[in-house]
Design a protein around this motif. Structure first.
Motif, PDB file in Angstrom:
ATOM      1  N   SER A 116      47.945   4.967  11.477  1.00 60.64           N
ATOM      2  CA  SER A 116      46.957   4.872  12.491  1.00 60.64           C
ATOM      3  C   SER A 116      47.885   5.345  13.792  1.00 60.64           C
TER       4      SER A 116
ATOM      5  N   ILE B 132      42.758   1.317  11.695  1.00 63.10           N
ATOM      6  CA  ILE B 132      41.975   2.438  11.278  1.00 63.10           C
ATOM      7  C   ILE B 132      40.277   1.876  11.155  1.00 63.10           C
TER       8      ILE B 132
ATOM      9  N   SER C  25      39.585   2.712   4.676  1.00 61.75           N
ATOM     10  CA  SER C  25      40.759   2.361   5.522  1.00 61.75           C
ATOM     11  C   SER C  25      41.812   2.092   4.909  1.00 61.75           C
TER      12      SER C  25
ATOM     13  N   CYS D 138      44.669  -1.300  19.376  1.00 62.96           N
ATOM     14  CA  CYS D 138      43.333  -1.247  18.833  1.00 62.96           C
ATOM     15  C   CYS D 138      42.412  -2.450  19.107  1.00 62.96           C
TER      16      CYS D 138
ATOM     17  N   ASP E 139      48.067  -0.866   9.456  1.00 62.91           N
ATOM     18  CA  ASP E 139      47.348   0.668   9.531  1.00 62.91           C
ATOM     19  C   ASP E 139      45.916   0.492   9.555  1.00 62.91           C
TER      20      ASP E 139
END
Length: 296
Positions: A247, A202, A237, A254, A198
């Motif tokens: 996220s 981010i 993050s 991503c 995550d």
């Protein structure tokens, strides 16, 4: 080389073996390289020692880049941190900023650095990890092991997208470095592999679309200061992930998005020094200062 094509596969393997990502990667690398885990760890420890040395070299008051365009940023930031008791961002963060500037400055001065994952983004991971080692007094072994976690995320990013500014813009360099560092920070703080994923997601999301526009084609302006931004994004993050903030977009998606955005960037914004800050009037003057007037 790792065989993982997705961070999701990495997380599943770590869960199945009940290991940290770093432990999984170290064992895998030892097998692939036909070496013992101790030998592979020792090689990584040497890389961390180079990171520490590059911080020292880059923090000298008289440090200047080979081109003369930049220099002394690491020293100025550390002096500012000491003079103002941490300025606006606090002692720990301003010292981390100084280390990121120092390593990038060392690179611009043709000093020895560890490209994590590239020379243009070489200050982000050391800015985070050397700060935890020197200021938070975290055990060196834990710090070195966290580099294996950062490397695992970097390898998957390279396979699914890219790491070069010439291919995907600065998001591919500083974005990847911030994502790798964020994942390592989470593991160092006792977070789960999912939280590391995550944090990486981010960090990448927060640098999506960042163009590569080096003035005079040199990895100095604006690259050196973008390493500081990468450090701040990595820490924030990691903290968000450790706080339980997920996220919404999975990390692999991503990374895929970063690849798509990078492919859509015009050539002028992919390390050609033909667009962005490199093409500003001041950017062009600085280019002439280094290389002389353009020949027609």
């Amino acid at each position: 080389m790792l065989l993982y094509q997705a961070i999701e596969e990495l997380l599943a393997a770590a869960a199945a073996q009940n290991k940290k990502i770093s432990e999984l990667v170290l064992a895998d690398q030892a097998q692939q390289m036909e070496k013992t885990e101790q030998e592979v760890y020792a090689q990584m420890e040497q890389s961390f020692d180079v990171m520490c040395d590059s911080v020292l070299q880059g923090q000298g008051p008289n440090q200047r880049s080979t081109s003369g365009l930049t220099g002394g940023e690491g020293f100025k930031m550390m002096f500012y941190s000491e003079r103002t008791a941490g300025g606006l961002s606090g002692v720990f963060m301003t010292r981390a900023m100084s280390r990121a500037l120092a390593v990038s400055g060392c690179n611009a001065a043709m000093g020895k650095i560890v490209a994590t994952p590239t020379a243009g983004s070489c200050g982000i991971l050391p800015g985070c990890l050397v700060s935890l080692y020197e200021d938070k007094k975290m055990p060196k072994k834990d710090i070195v092991m966290s580099i294996f976690t950062a490397a695992a995320f970097g390898i998957v990013i390279a396979q699914r997208a890219c790491l070069a500014g010439a291919q995907g813009g600065c998001q591919a360099e500083c974005g990847s470095a911030a994502g790798m560092a964020a994942a390592a920070l989470v593991e160092l703080q006792g977070g789960t592999p999912q939280q590391a994923a995550d944090a990486c997601a981010i960090a990448i999301a927060n640098q999506l679309g960042l163009v590569c526009d080096p003035v005079a084609g040199l990895v100095e302006i604006p690259c050196i200061k973008r390493n500081v931004s990468g450090v701040m994004i990595a820490f924030s993050s990691a903290d968000m992930a450790l706080a339980g903030i997920r996220s919404e977009i999975p990390v692999d998606e991503c990374i895929d998005s970063m690849d798509e955005v990078g492919s859509a960037l015009p050539a002028s914004l992919r390390e050609t020094a033909l667009g962005g800050l490199a093409a500003t009037p001041t950017g062009m003057k600085l280019k002439e200062q280094v290389f002389g007037p353009a020949q027609h």
